[in-house]
Design a protein around this motif. Structure first.
Motif, PDB file in Angstrom:
ATOM      1  N   ASP A   5       0.840  -1.183   0.000  1.00 25.29           N
ATOM      2  CA  ASP A   5       0.000   0.000   0.000  1.00 25.29           C
ATOM      3  C   ASP A   5       0.883   1.243   0.000  1.00 25.29           C
ATOM      4  O   ASP A   5       1.962   1.271   0.588  1.00 25.29           O
ATOM      5  N   VAL A   6       0.390   2.296  -0.628  1.00 26.85           N
ATOM      6  CA  VAL A   6       1.135   3.554  -0.723  1.00 26.85           C
ATOM      7  C   VAL A   6       0.354   4.649  -0.014  1.00 26.85           C
ATOM      8  O   VAL A   6      -0.848   4.830  -0.250  1.00 26.85           O
ATOM      9  N   ILE A   7       1.039   5.382   0.859  1.00 24.32           N
ATOM     10  CA  ILE A   7       0.459   6.513   1.585  1.00 24.32           C
ATOM     11  C   ILE A   7       1.294   7.733   1.247  1.00 24.32           C
ATOM     12  O   ILE A   7       2.520   7.712   1.387  1.00 24.32           O
ATOM     13  N   SER A   8       0.643   8.798   0.795  1.00 25.57           N
ATOM     14  CA  SER A   8       1.356  10.016   0.415  1.00 25.57           C
ATOM     15  C   SER A   8       0.894  11.166   1.299  1.00 25.57           C
ATOM     16  O   SER A   8      -0.312  11.399   1.448  1.00 25.57           O
ATOM     17  N   LEU A   9       1.850  11.879   1.884  1.00 27.87           N
ATOM     18  CA  LEU A   9       1.539  12.968   2.810  1.00 27.87           C
ATOM     19  C   LEU A   9       2.353  14.207   2.458  1.00 27.87           C
ATOM     20  O   LEU A   9       3.553  14.108   2.175  1.00 27.87           O
ATOM     21  N   LEU A  10       1.723  15.368   2.515  1.00 28.46           N
ATOM     22  CA  LEU A  10       2.450  16.622   2.382  1.00 28.46           C
ATOM     23  C   LEU A  10       2.768  17.133   3.778  1.00 28.46           C
ATOM     24  O   LEU A  10       1.863  17.360   4.593  1.00 28.46           O
ATOM     25  N   GLY A 123       9.402  -7.259   3.586  1.00 32.53           N
ATOM     26  CA  GLY A 123       8.231  -6.671   4.212  1.00 32.53           C
ATOM     27  C   GLY A 123       8.515  -5.390   4.956  1.00 32.53           C
ATOM     28  O   GLY A 123       7.760  -5.004   5.865  1.00 32.53           O
ATOM     29  N   ARG A 124       9.554  -4.664   4.567  1.00 32.64           N
ATOM     30  CA  ARG A 124       9.899  -3.423   5.248  1.00 32.64           C
ATOM     31  C   ARG A 124       8.916  -2.303   4.910  1.00 32.64           C
ATOM     32  O   ARG A 124       8.145  -2.389   3.955  1.00 32.64           O
ATOM     33  N   ILE A 125       8.965  -1.284   5.733  1.00 32.26           N
ATOM     34  CA  ILE A 125       8.188  -0.067   5.503  1.00 32.26           C
ATOM     35  C   ILE A 125       9.145   0.954   4.905  1.00 32.26           C
ATOM     36  O   ILE A 125      10.126   1.353   5.549  1.00 32.26           O
ATOM     37  N   SER A 126       8.901   1.359   3.681  1.00 28.69           N
ATOM     38  CA  SER A 126       9.782   2.314   3.006  1.00 28.69           C
ATOM     39  C   SER A 126       9.153   3.703   3.057  1.00 28.69           C
ATOM     40  O   SER A 126       7.985   3.881   2.710  1.00 28.69           O
ATOM     41  N   LEU A 127       9.937   4.673   3.498  1.00 27.79           N
ATOM     42  CA  LEU A 127       9.457   6.055   3.578  1.00 27.79           C
ATOM     43  C   LEU A 127      10.453   6.946   2.852  1.00 27.79           C
ATOM     44  O   LEU A 127      11.620   7.020   3.240  1.00 27.79           O
ATOM     45  N   ARG A 128       9.970   7.608   1.801  1.00 30.32           N
ATOM     46  CA  ARG A 128      10.834   8.502   1.036  1.00 30.32           C
ATOM     47  C   ARG A 128      10.413   9.944   1.270  1.00 30.32           C
ATOM     48  O   ARG A 128       9.217  10.278   1.192  1.00 30.32           O
ATOM     49  N   LEU A 129      11.383  10.794   1.597  1.00 25.85           N
ATOM     50  CA  LEU A 129      11.150  12.216   1.820  1.00 25.85           C
ATOM     51  C   LEU A 129      11.746  13.012   0.666  1.00 25.85           C
ATOM     52  O   LEU A 129      12.913  12.808   0.295  1.00 25.85           O
ATOM     53  N   GLU A 130      10.937  13.903   0.087  1.00 24.23           N
ATOM     54  CA  GLU A 130      11.388  14.737  -1.022  1.00 24.23           C
ATOM     55  C   GLU A 130      10.897  16.160  -0.801  1.00 24.23           C
ATOM     56  O   GLU A 130       9.791  16.379  -0.279  1.00 24.23           O
ATOM     57  N   ILE A 140       5.027   6.730   1.691  1.00 24.48           N
ATOM     58  CA  ILE A 140       5.231   5.518   2.485  1.00 24.48           C
ATOM     59  C   ILE A 140       4.683   4.329   1.712  1.00 24.48           C
ATOM     60  O   ILE A 140       3.531   4.337   1.278  1.00 24.48           O
ATOM     61  N   THR A 141       5.508   3.321   1.542  1.00 27.90           N
ATOM     62  CA  THR A 141       5.081   2.075   0.909  1.00 27.90           C
ATOM     63  C   THR A 141       5.280   0.956   1.925  1.00 27.90           C
ATOM     64  O   THR A 141       6.385   0.781   2.459  1.00 27.90           O
ATOM     65  N   ALA A 142       4.226   0.229   2.194  1.00 23.26           N
ATOM     66  CA  ALA A 142       4.299  -0.768   3.269  1.00 23.26           C
ATOM     67  C   ALA A 142       3.371  -1.931   2.979  1.00 23.26           C
ATOM     68  O   ALA A 142       2.372  -1.789   2.258  1.00 23.26           O
TER      69      ALA A 142
END
Length: 503
Positions: A5-10, A123-130, A140-142
């Motif tokens: 699942d992908v979660i996108s936050l500003l 199965g990691r939780i990946s969080l990319r900040l840009e 966030i992809t988890a």
């Protein structure tokens, strides 16, 4: 990693980045790997620092960058290891750094995960900040279950913002044997607010008359019962939390903090005065009749269920279904089951004339707050009553004088029983003999349930800690079985090997 699942936050500013770190600390659990990626200055270290300070419950925790040491470990409520792989020579070195062991025992935060892409768990939780405008974009992809936990803490953040506490620094308070969890945060004046996270439970398999266990046992499935009982008791002078805000659909409640003092001392032993006041509070409650239908909202009225035959027998079946097979390494025979349940039918028939009113259901040390500066029944803070029913009042007295998590020594047990009976006699119209019979039956019912529940928590739910209460539970059961009305159950338990054979 596998697609999730992908979660996108500003994140509008630095404060929003810190809040995300705060929120994630409430979502992650042992075994989670949080992989932080993004350019230099994107906020990875700031987010990791906020995460660690939340788990540590220490806003001043020193969080040095592990750029040169590669890993920094913290022994916290959940152990956390903070990896920075920017200077990692070879991906295989991750094993030498103790990554696998750290992940098995706690949470791993990994900055620059690109340096060991193939060595990190799928199965990691990946969080990319840009960078995005004047703020940042967090993507966030988890995996589904991890993403669900993250969405939940973000929903709670939104709930807090609607309540005017969007900047609150959340802290973990406690979880219990159910699906409920609790957080707290402090206001500027030092006062504390409590948040109840009560996720809607999944529908379990049908076990009786097409219904799952919680519905047969009349366990609360949403927040309406909690609010209804809290309001009804508070209107009658008892100390229950005021409900500041509630989202019934999501199961999120913001409630008053009644305090942090309990009824046990630092060694976990009962404080006599506090137990006596708790019993006095209970005696006062039992002098009242609480309406069975309580309006909660303009469209919802809570009907307090009855502690009926079906619910009582469903609970005592836990002894058959879990305890006996655990103790004897073989399930009970059909004949044993039939006789046991027939005995309980007879005992429940004995309760027809018992005094009945509101049962709080779990009136014991974990659910009682001591309020030193209050008077009368308001010295006792009540915090767990969502499963309240209408039934024999003796049940709640059994809960406190045979506290499931604390050993009540015989002298204190006799004192508490004497206190309660004296107060009830003074109220007038009290059938003491009938009450004592009901007390023995309800004590046996509760302890048979608990003897099975502790095993179920061990074997089904992976929670072995509750098994420490088993010897106490069986000792309490033995006391209840001394009443003449329970002779058939006492004999059955002895033959079944639950109680020792009397010499």
């Amino acid at each position: 990693m596998t697609q999730g699942d992908v979660i996108s936050l500003l994140l509008e500013d630095e404060a929003a980045t810190l809040r995300l770190g705060n929120d994630l600390a409430l979502a992650l659990k042992a075994g989670d790997c949080l992989a932080l990626s993004g350019d230099l200055g994107a906020g990875k270290s700031s987010l990791a620092r906020a995460f660690l300070r939340t788990v540590a419950e220490d806003d001043g925790l020193e969080v040095p960058s592990p750029t040169f040491t590669l890993v920094q470990s913290y022994e916290l409520r959940i152990p956390v290891s903070h990896f920075d792989l920017y200077r990692l020579g070879d991906p295989s070195e991750l094993t030498e750094l103790g990554f696998d062991e750290a992940l098995e025992n706690g949470i791993c935060i990994v900055e620059w995960p690109e340096m060991a892409e193939g060595e990190l768990p799928e199965g990691r939780i990946s969080l990319r900040l840009e960078h995005e405008g004047s703020g940042r974009r967090a993507t966030i992809t988890a995996p589904e279950q991890s993403a669900s936990r993250i969405r939940r803490v973000l929903a709670i953040r939104s709930f807090l913002a609607d309540a005017g506490y969007g900047d609150a620094e959340r802290r973990f308070l406690t979880g219990d044997a159910s699906l409920r969890a609790y957080e707290y945060f402090h206001l500027g004046d030092g006062t504390r607010k409590i948040l109840m996270d009560w996720r809607p439970p999944p529908e379990g398999p049908p076990i009786y008359d097409g219904k799952p266990y919680p519905k047969v046992a009349h366990l609360a499935q949403d927040a309406y019962p909690f609010v209804a009982i809290a309001d009804a008791l508070r209107e009658r002078g008892f100390a229950t939390p005021k409900i500041e805000k509630v989202d019934y659909q999501q199961g999120i409640l913001l409630i008053e903090d009644l305090g942090t003092e309990g009824v046990l001392d630092d060694e976990g032993s009962p404080i006599v005065e506090r137990y006596r006041e708790s019993v006095a509070c209970l005696a006062h409650l039992h002098s009242m009749q609480i309406p069975q239908d309580i309006p909660v909202t303009a469209t919802h009225t809570h009907h307090i269920p009855e502690f009926d035959r079906t619910a009582m027998k469903m609970e005592v079946r836990l002894l058959l279904d879990w305890h006996i097979a655990w103790k004897r390494e073989a399930p009970p025979s059909d004949a044993e089951r039939e006789e046991y349940l027939a005995i309980w039918d007879q005992l429940i028939d004995e309760l027809r004339s018992a005094e009945k009113t509101l049962l709080l259901r779990d009136f014991h040390s974990p659910n009682i707050i001591w309020r030193e500066h209050e008077n009368g029944v308001r010295k006792i803070g009540l915090i767990d009553f969502q499963d309240a029913m209408i039934g024999p009042t003796a049940y709640d007295l059994a809960s406190i004088v045979q506290d499931a998590r604390v050993t009540i020594e015989p002298d204190l047990f006799r004192l508490l029983m004497a206190d309660y009976l004296s107060l009830r006699r003074a109220q007038g119209g009290f059938d003491e003999a009938g009450f004592m019979k009901a007390w023995a039956i309800m004590s046996a019912q509760r302890n048979c349930k608990l003897a099975g529940l502790w095993v179920r928590l061990l074997q089904r739910d992976g929670k072995p800690g509750y098994l420490q209460h088993m010897p106490r539970t069986l000792a309490y059961l033995k006391v209840a079985l001394e009443h003449e009305t329970l002779a058939p159950l006492r004999e059955w338990c002895t033959r079944a090997g639950i109680l020792p054979v009397e010499s």
